[in-house]
Design a protein around this motif. Sequence first.
Motif, PDB file in Angstrom:
ATOM      1  N   ALA A 203       0.830  -1.204   0.000  1.00 20.65           N
ATOM      2  CA  ALA A 203       0.000   0.000   0.000  1.00 20.65           C
ATOM      3  C   ALA A 203       0.863   1.251   0.000  1.00 20.65           C
ATOM      4  N   GLY A 204       1.960   1.215   0.734  1.00 21.28           N
ATOM      5  CA  GLY A 204       2.866   2.357   0.774  1.00 21.28           C
ATOM      6  C   GLY A 204       3.439   2.680  -0.595  1.00 21.28           C
ATOM      7  N   ARG A 205       3.787   1.620  -1.336  1.00 20.20           N
ATOM      8  CA  ARG A 205       4.303   1.848  -2.697  1.00 20.20           C
ATOM      9  C   ARG A 205       3.213   2.411  -3.606  1.00 20.20           C
ATOM     10  N   THR A 206       1.988   1.940  -3.416  1.00 17.20           N
ATOM     11  CA  THR A 206       0.871   2.450  -4.215  1.00 17.20           C
ATOM     12  C   THR A 206       0.667   3.938  -3.959  1.00 17.20           C
ATOM     13  N   PHE A 207       0.684   4.343  -2.682  1.00 12.31           N
ATOM     14  CA  PHE A 207       0.552   5.762  -2.349  1.00 12.31           C
ATOM     15  C   PHE A 207       1.714   6.553  -2.952  1.00 12.31           C
ATOM     16  N   GLY A 208       2.906   5.970  -2.884  1.00  7.03           N
ATOM     17  CA  GLY A 208       4.086   6.647  -3.423  1.00  7.03           C
ATOM     18  C   GLY A 208       3.988   6.884  -4.915  1.00  7.03           C
ATOM     19  N   ILE A 209       3.467   5.891  -5.630  1.00  6.63           N
ATOM     20  CA  ILE A 209       3.281   6.037  -7.073  1.00  6.63           C
ATOM     21  C   ILE A 209       2.313   7.184  -7.367  1.00  6.63           C
ATOM     22  N   GLY A 210       1.273   7.290  -6.539  1.00  7.13           N
ATOM     23  CA  GLY A 210       0.323   8.383  -6.715  1.00  7.13           C
ATOM     24  C   GLY A 210       0.973   9.744  -6.542  1.00  7.13           C
ATOM     25  N   HIS A 211       1.823   9.870  -5.518  1.00  6.93           N
ATOM     26  CA  HIS A 211       2.513  11.144  -5.286  1.00  6.93           C
ATOM     27  C   HIS A 211       3.466  11.467  -6.441  1.00  6.93           C
ATOM     28  N   LEU A 212       4.159  10.438  -6.935  1.00  4.00           N
ATOM     29  CA  LEU A 212       5.090  10.657  -8.037  1.00  4.00           C
ATOM     30  C   LEU A 212       4.348  11.076  -9.305  1.00  4.00           C
ATOM     31  N   ALA A 213       3.210  10.417  -9.579  1.00  3.17           N
ATOM     32  CA  ALA A 213       2.434  10.749 -10.780  1.00  3.17           C
ATOM     33  C   ALA A 213       1.908  12.179 -10.698  1.00  3.17           C
TER      34      ALA A 213
ATOM     35  N   ALA B 246       4.814  14.513 -11.347  1.00  2.00           N
ATOM     36  CA  ALA B 246       5.173  14.504 -12.767  1.00  2.00           C
ATOM     37  C   ALA B 246       4.139  15.259 -13.597  1.00  2.00           C
ATOM     38  N   MET B 247       2.872  15.168 -13.205  1.00  2.50           N
ATOM     39  CA  MET B 247       1.809  15.845 -13.935  1.00  2.50           C
ATOM     40  C   MET B 247       1.935  17.360 -13.854  1.00  2.50           C
ATOM     41  N   PHE B 248       2.138  17.884 -12.655  1.00  3.87           N
ATOM     42  CA  PHE B 248       2.050  19.331 -12.458  1.00  3.87           C
ATOM     43  C   PHE B 248       3.395  20.041 -12.310  1.00  3.87           C
ATOM     44  N   ASP B 249       4.398  19.363 -11.772  1.00  8.94           N
ATOM     45  CA  ASP B 249       5.659  20.037 -11.457  1.00  8.94           C
ATOM     46  C   ASP B 249       6.834  19.557 -12.297  1.00  8.94           C
ATOM     47  N   GLY B 250       6.842  18.281 -12.631  1.00  6.40           N
ATOM     48  CA  GLY B 250       7.997  17.659 -13.248  1.00  6.40           C
ATOM     49  C   GLY B 250       8.925  17.116 -12.174  1.00  6.40           C
ATOM     50  N   ILE B 251       9.561  15.988 -12.457  1.00  6.43           N
ATOM     51  CA  ILE B 251      10.491  15.365 -11.514  1.00  6.43           C
ATOM     52  C   ILE B 251      11.865  15.295 -12.153  1.00  6.43           C
ATOM     53  N   LYS B 252      12.836  15.919 -11.508  1.00  9.48           N
ATOM     54  CA  LYS B 252      14.206  15.905 -12.028  1.00  9.48           C
ATOM     55  C   LYS B 252      14.903  14.615 -11.600  1.00  9.48           C
ATOM     56  N   ILE B 253      15.290  13.794 -12.571  1.00  7.47           N
ATOM     57  CA  ILE B 253      15.970  12.540 -12.281  1.00  7.47           C
ATOM     58  C   ILE B 253      17.470  12.776 -12.098  1.00  7.47           C
ATOM     59  N   ASP B 254      18.056  13.496 -13.021  1.00  2.00           N
ATOM     60  CA  ASP B 254      19.458  13.894 -12.937  1.00  2.00           C
ATOM     61  C   ASP B 254      19.645  15.126 -13.814  1.00  2.00           C
ATOM     62  N   GLU B 255      20.889  15.502 -14.060  1.00  2.00           N
ATOM     63  CA  GLU B 255      21.155  16.720 -14.820  1.00  2.00           C
ATOM     64  C   GLU B 255      20.603  16.678 -16.243  1.00  2.00           C
ATOM     65  N   ASP B 256      20.441  15.484 -16.783  1.00  2.00           N
ATOM     66  CA  ASP B 256      20.029  15.348 -18.184  1.00  2.00           C
ATOM     67  C   ASP B 256      18.604  14.845 -18.373  1.00  2.00           C
ATOM     68  N   HIS B 257      17.947  14.416 -17.283  1.00  2.00           N
ATOM     69  CA  HIS B 257      16.638  13.783 -17.447  1.00  2.00           C
ATOM     70  C   HIS B 257      15.625  14.356 -16.449  1.00  2.00           C
TER      71      HIS B 257
ATOM     72  N   GLY C 191       8.192  14.991 -17.023  1.00  2.00           N
ATOM     73  CA  GLY C 191       7.168  16.012 -16.918  1.00  2.00           C
ATOM     74  C   GLY C 191       7.751  17.410 -16.931  1.00  2.00           C
ATOM     75  N   PRO C 192       6.937  18.425 -16.607  1.00  2.00           N
ATOM     76  CA  PRO C 192       5.516  18.287 -16.279  1.00  2.00           C
ATOM     77  C   PRO C 192       4.672  17.922 -17.504  1.00  2.00           C
ATOM     78  N   TRP C 193       3.694  17.055 -17.256  1.00  2.00           N
ATOM     79  CA  TRP C 193       2.865  16.546 -18.346  1.00  2.00           C
ATOM     80  C   TRP C 193       1.684  17.443 -18.671  1.00  2.00           C
ATOM     81  N   TRP C 194       1.235  18.281 -17.713  1.00  2.00           N
ATOM     82  CA  TRP C 194      -0.046  18.976 -17.838  1.00  2.00           C
ATOM     83  C   TRP C 194      -0.214  19.688 -19.171  1.00  2.00           C
ATOM     84  N   GLU C 195       0.713  20.570 -19.519  1.00  2.00           N
ATOM     85  CA  GLU C 195       0.531  21.377 -20.738  1.00  2.00           C
ATOM     86  C   GLU C 195       0.711  20.569 -22.010  1.00  2.00           C
TER      87      GLU C 195
END
Length: 254
Positions: free
Chosen positions: A35-45, A48-59, A62-66
């Motif tokens: 369940a914790g992983r499921t909640f975590g996936i929701g937070h990550l999605a 990614a939808m509204f803010d974007g998630i920086k993986i590293d300097e090159d990757h 998101g953000p996916w919204w626009e």
Amino acid sequence: MSERPAVSLSMALKCRSFIWLNGHGYAQEEPTQTAGRTFGIGHLAEAAMFDGIKIDEDHTVGPWWETLEEITDNSHGVKIKPSEWDVIDRQREVEVDGFKGHIDGLLKHKIDGTVLLVDMKTTGGFGYDRNLKGDLNESPFSRGYVGQLHAYRLGLLAQGQRVDGMLLLYFNKEQSKVMFRYIDYDPAIDAEIHERLSWANATAEPTPDYEWTRGQPVGLACSYCSQRPNCAIVRGMGLALEFNKKGSPVWRAA
């Protein structure tokens, strides 16, 4: 005592017993690792939808919204072209009757200034298809989401924030599809929110929203409830964990 908030606005239309138990110091059952992983996936999605998630300097994800194409609520015929709406006030704190919550965000139209309150839900394919049409109030889970939006709206209005509409944004994590449901404002839900939240501080114990029959499985909403064990103690009933033919757990009122 649970480290999670005793009562928050996300619980606005939860079972009265759940609100009472949380408000009176009964610790919620800790989520399983799954369940914790499921909640975590929701937070990550959501990020990614509204803010974007920086993986590293090159990757960056998101953000996916626009980048979304025009999306439609088939039950209302309402259409939204995301590129025309700015996402503002992410995680803004609001308060109703002394209870707090954080909105996912507001959508503000770039031309006419219309403001929509948005809350994002991540779901599997079955839940996604189930919520495409029909009355969201028929399910205790979906109805809870409707109540959550109404509670956030109340908190925003108390701050003087304009709110022209509400919508639930659904993200299908299995197929990366996106749809939304436009939520009609219902003043009766506002009244119910005030009444339900009042149980957090009530001396008397409320009647649970859902009946249990000794020797029979508890209902779906109760099966997923993190106050289920404490609720059983208060009711003077035990809970026997069984498994159905597919190997899924079933809680039986013993």
